[in-house]
Design a protein around this motif. Structure first.
Motif, PDB file in Angstrom:
ATOM      1  N   GLU A 266       0.847  -1.191   0.000  1.00 17.74           N
ATOM      2  CA  GLU A 266       0.000   0.000   0.000  1.00 17.74           C
ATOM      3  C   GLU A 266       0.885   1.245   0.000  1.00 17.74           C
ATOM      4  O   GLU A 266       1.687   1.457   0.919  1.00 17.74           O
ATOM      5  CB  GLU A 266      -0.905  -0.007   1.237  1.00 17.74           C
ATOM      6  N   ILE A 267       0.743   2.077  -1.016  1.00 13.42           N
ATOM      7  CA  ILE A 267       1.567   3.275  -1.149  1.00 13.42           C
ATOM      8  C   ILE A 267       0.969   4.392  -0.285  1.00 13.42           C
ATOM      9  O   ILE A 267      -0.201   4.730  -0.428  1.00 13.42           O
ATOM     10  CB  ILE A 267       1.644   3.737  -2.622  1.00 13.42           C
ATOM     11  N   GLU A 270       4.026   9.196  -2.456  1.00 12.88           N
ATOM     12  CA  GLU A 270       4.638   9.014  -3.770  1.00 12.88           C
ATOM     13  C   GLU A 270       5.135  10.369  -4.272  1.00 12.88           C
ATOM     14  O   GLU A 270       4.439  11.380  -4.175  1.00 12.88           O
ATOM     15  CB  GLU A 270       3.632   8.424  -4.753  1.00 12.88           C
ATOM     16  N   LYS A 285       8.544   5.789  -4.078  1.00 18.05           N
ATOM     17  CA  LYS A 285       7.310   5.436  -3.363  1.00 18.05           C
ATOM     18  C   LYS A 285       7.665   4.955  -1.961  1.00 18.05           C
ATOM     19  O   LYS A 285       8.666   4.265  -1.773  1.00 18.05           O
ATOM     20  CB  LYS A 285       6.557   4.328  -4.108  1.00 18.05           C
ATOM     21  N   TYR A 287       6.052   2.730   1.074  1.00 11.31           N
ATOM     22  CA  TYR A 287       4.972   1.782   1.365  1.00 11.31           C
ATOM     23  C   TYR A 287       4.669   1.762   2.861  1.00 11.31           C
ATOM     24  O   TYR A 287       5.527   2.058   3.695  1.00 11.31           O
ATOM     25  CB  TYR A 287       5.360   0.378   0.902  1.00 11.31           C
ATOM     26  N   LEU A 321       2.215  12.979  -3.733  1.00  6.48           N
ATOM     27  CA  LEU A 321       0.918  12.376  -3.446  1.00  6.48           C
ATOM     28  C   LEU A 321       0.945  11.723  -2.076  1.00  6.48           C
ATOM     29  O   LEU A 321       1.833  10.909  -1.774  1.00  6.48           O
ATOM     30  CB  LEU A 321       0.554  11.325  -4.502  1.00  6.48           C
ATOM     31  N   ASN A 323      -1.291   9.357   0.302  1.00  5.19           N
ATOM     32  CA  ASN A 323      -2.434   8.429   0.224  1.00  5.19           C
ATOM     33  C   ASN A 323      -3.213   8.615  -1.084  1.00  5.19           C
ATOM     34  O   ASN A 323      -4.437   8.753  -1.102  1.00  5.19           O
ATOM     35  CB  ASN A 323      -3.353   8.613   1.439  1.00  5.19           C
ATOM     36  N   ASN A 324      -2.452   8.662  -2.192  1.00  3.43           N
ATOM     37  CA  ASN A 324      -2.990   8.749  -3.562  1.00  3.43           C
ATOM     38  C   ASN A 324      -3.661  10.080  -3.888  1.00  3.43           C
ATOM     39  O   ASN A 324      -4.298  10.204  -4.939  1.00  3.43           O
ATOM     40  CB  ASN A 324      -3.978   7.602  -3.846  1.00  3.43           C
ATOM     41  N   LYS A 325      -3.523  11.087  -3.025  1.00  2.00           N
ATOM     42  CA  LYS A 325      -4.082  12.409  -3.315  1.00  2.00           C
ATOM     43  C   LYS A 325      -2.949  13.423  -3.394  1.00  2.00           C
ATOM     44  O   LYS A 325      -2.095  13.471  -2.508  1.00  2.00           O
ATOM     45  CB  LYS A 325      -5.077  12.832  -2.228  1.00  2.00           C
ATOM     46  N   GLN A 326      -2.955  14.227  -4.461  1.00  2.00           N
ATOM     47  CA  GLN A 326      -1.900  15.217  -4.612  1.00  2.00           C
ATOM     48  C   GLN A 326      -2.020  16.290  -3.537  1.00  2.00           C
ATOM     49  O   GLN A 326      -3.108  16.777  -3.229  1.00  2.00           O
ATOM     50  CB  GLN A 326      -1.965  15.879  -5.992  1.00  2.00           C
TER      51      GLN A 326
END
Length: 502
Positions: A266-267, A270, A285, A287, A321, A323-326
């Motif tokens: 789980e990234i 990033e 990345k 994790y 990013l 938790n996958n949000k920029q």
């Protein structure tokens, strides 16, 4: 107590300290310490942070005065030195971990500050230059005497301080953590200089937390624990484990916590194509449940990369990013609010308020959590400070202790407490154990592992290869502002890291 010193050491001592005690109010910093120094020999002084090493050296160099005990110099019993100049007058110099120099003055003026060669009220600069050039030739230094001190590297500033000590005809030079901010190659140059000083029959007292240096540079060692004298030994008399045991009063079986195997992909952080004037096209990345290391030589720009990431330096291109949000990090404050906390490598200048209490320092990063309607709830602040003093094993009698009066290791723990109190999602540790003893190191490693297991993303920047290998699951190697390789846990080794660092 006459046989307290090591009978195997037959050399005639230049210095003998006997039963030295120093009290600060109700605090007994030194409880009866013994020390000897010998012409042409290096005496290593070892102990945990807060053991009393720096206090003892400050007594010896005239910074502070002993409460009781004997100081014997060249077979003569002396009283307290009233100040540093009085200690210098008889031939004792100290080179501090944080170089004490005049940053806005040039090299020549720094060396002669307060000791100028003058005639009829005029400074004889040509004579000063001639004398300094002779010393620089001995030390193989190529530093421009007109250079401003703030333009020099820490290693160069240190060499200027050594030149100053030689010029003042020092018979004993005290080195306090001299390699804590030096690269491996810079440390090797320092060791060569110390060997030259030994040949000039100068006595050396050498404080270091890097135990691997001790057999390289020292002839004898003195161990101090909690202000008490533990013993004097020849350098080959104890192995590293025995030294550690005597320093901390217990056995430390493992230097590093046992690494967890990481299956989770789980990234949580990033970085894509990040570039500016310091770094180029950085991609990586982080994790969940891993510790990601960043290694490289001086000039690799690791610190600059993460100061850019948190908004201290502007980014030209690239994305971050969480938790996958920029996220857009325009300042250090905004990065803390987003949950990304950078723990600086320079605690004294960037990380702590030295003239403030432990309480105020710990609460600085989490004032919103202990405030109501814009006012700090002091009971909550005190509770927060006490909790972290206990959790971090910070040695202090009170949360009101000024941080500037504490040992380096305890200052580092306050810095970490301040970071943990912010309850971040990502923690970036820059040289987390610089200037910290082996016992405190393990405590800090355990805290880093605890953060990881609590779901905090952890990045460790370190120049200490054993530390990077012992702590990290993966290591990014940097050179000249670029990532040159990613090394996974199974392939981690000093040779593999150095191959991509050079």
């Amino acid at each position: 107590m006459e046989n307290i010193f090591n009978n195997q050491i037959k050399n005639q001592p230049l210095l003998i300290l006997k039963n030295i005690k120093k009290n600060f109010g109700n605090v007994n910093a030194l409880k009866g310490v013994y020390l000897r120094a010998f012409n042409g020999k290096v005496m290593g002084i070892l102990g945990e942070n807060g053991a009393g090493k720096s206090t003892l050296m400050n007594v010896l160099s005239g910074v502070i005065q002993k409460s009781s005990g004997e100081l014997i110099w060249n077979n003569k019993t002396l009283n307290n030195f009233k100040n540093v100049k009085e200690a210098e007058r008889i031939g004792i110099s100290i080179i501090h971990q944080e170089i004490a120099c005049f940053n806005d003055m040039n090299v020549l003026d720094n060396i002669y500050a307060g000791h100028e060669i003058s005639c009829l009220g005029f400074i004889n600069y040509s004579k000063q230059r001639k004398k300094v050039k002779e010393i620089f030739k001995l030390l193989r230094l190529e530093i421009d005497l007109g250079s401003m001190m703030n333009s020099l590297t820490i290693a160069e500033q240190q060499m200027v301080e050594i030149a100053k000590a030689i010029l003042r005809k020092s018979k004993l030079i005290i080195f306090d953590e001299p390699t804590s901010s030096l690269s491996k190659s810079e440390a090797e140059v320092l060791f060569e200089v110390i060997q030259k000083l030994k040949k000039e029959d100068i006595a050396i007292c050498y404080i270091s937390h890097k135990l691997e240096e001790i057999p390289i540079i020292c002839d004898f060692i003195t161990i101090i624990r909690d202000g008490n004298f533990i013993g004097e030994y020849t350098v080959n008399e104890l192995n590293e484990d025995e030294i550690i045991s005597k320093m901390v009063g217990r056995e430390i079986n493992e230097k590093y916590p046992l690494k967890d195997h990481i299956d989770n992909k789980e990234i949580i952080l990033e970085v894509e194509e990040l570039s500016n004037s310091f770094v180029k096209n950085i991609n990586f990345k982080l994790y969940k449940n891993e510790i990601l290391g960043f290694s490289g030589l001086v000039g690799a720009q690791r610190t600059e990369l993460f100061k850019s990431l948190i908004g201290f330096y502007p980014i030209t291109t690239g994305k971050v990013l969480l938790n996958n949000k920029q996220v857009y990090l325009k300042s250090v404050g905004s990065s803390i609010k987003k949950g990304i906390y950078y723990v600086t490598e320079d605690r004294k200048n960037d990380g702590l308020l030295l003239n403030e209490s432990i309480r105020k320092n710990i609460s600085l990063s989490s004032l919103d959590k202990i405030s109501r309607f814009g006012f700090i709830d002091f009971s909550k602040e005190k509770k927060l400070a006490r909790n972290y003093i206990k959790k971090m094993s910070i040695k202090t009698l009170s949360p009101e202790t000024f941080v500037g009066t504490m040992s380096g290791g305890n200052q580092q723990k306050v810095l970490l407490a301040k970071a943990f109190a912010a309850e971040p999602k990502i923690m970036i540790f820059d040289e987390p154990t610089r200037g910290v003893d082996v016992g405190s190191r393990r405590e800090i490693y355990d805290l880093i592992y605890e953060a990881k297991r609590n779901g905090i993303g952890v990045i460790v920047i370190s120049s200490d290869l054993p530390e990077v290998i012992g702590l990290c699951n993966r290591v990014m190697v940097m050179k000249s502002g670029k990532i040159t390789n990613i090394i996974n846990g199974d392939s981690l080794s000093p040779d593999e890291i150095m191959k991509y660092s050079i």
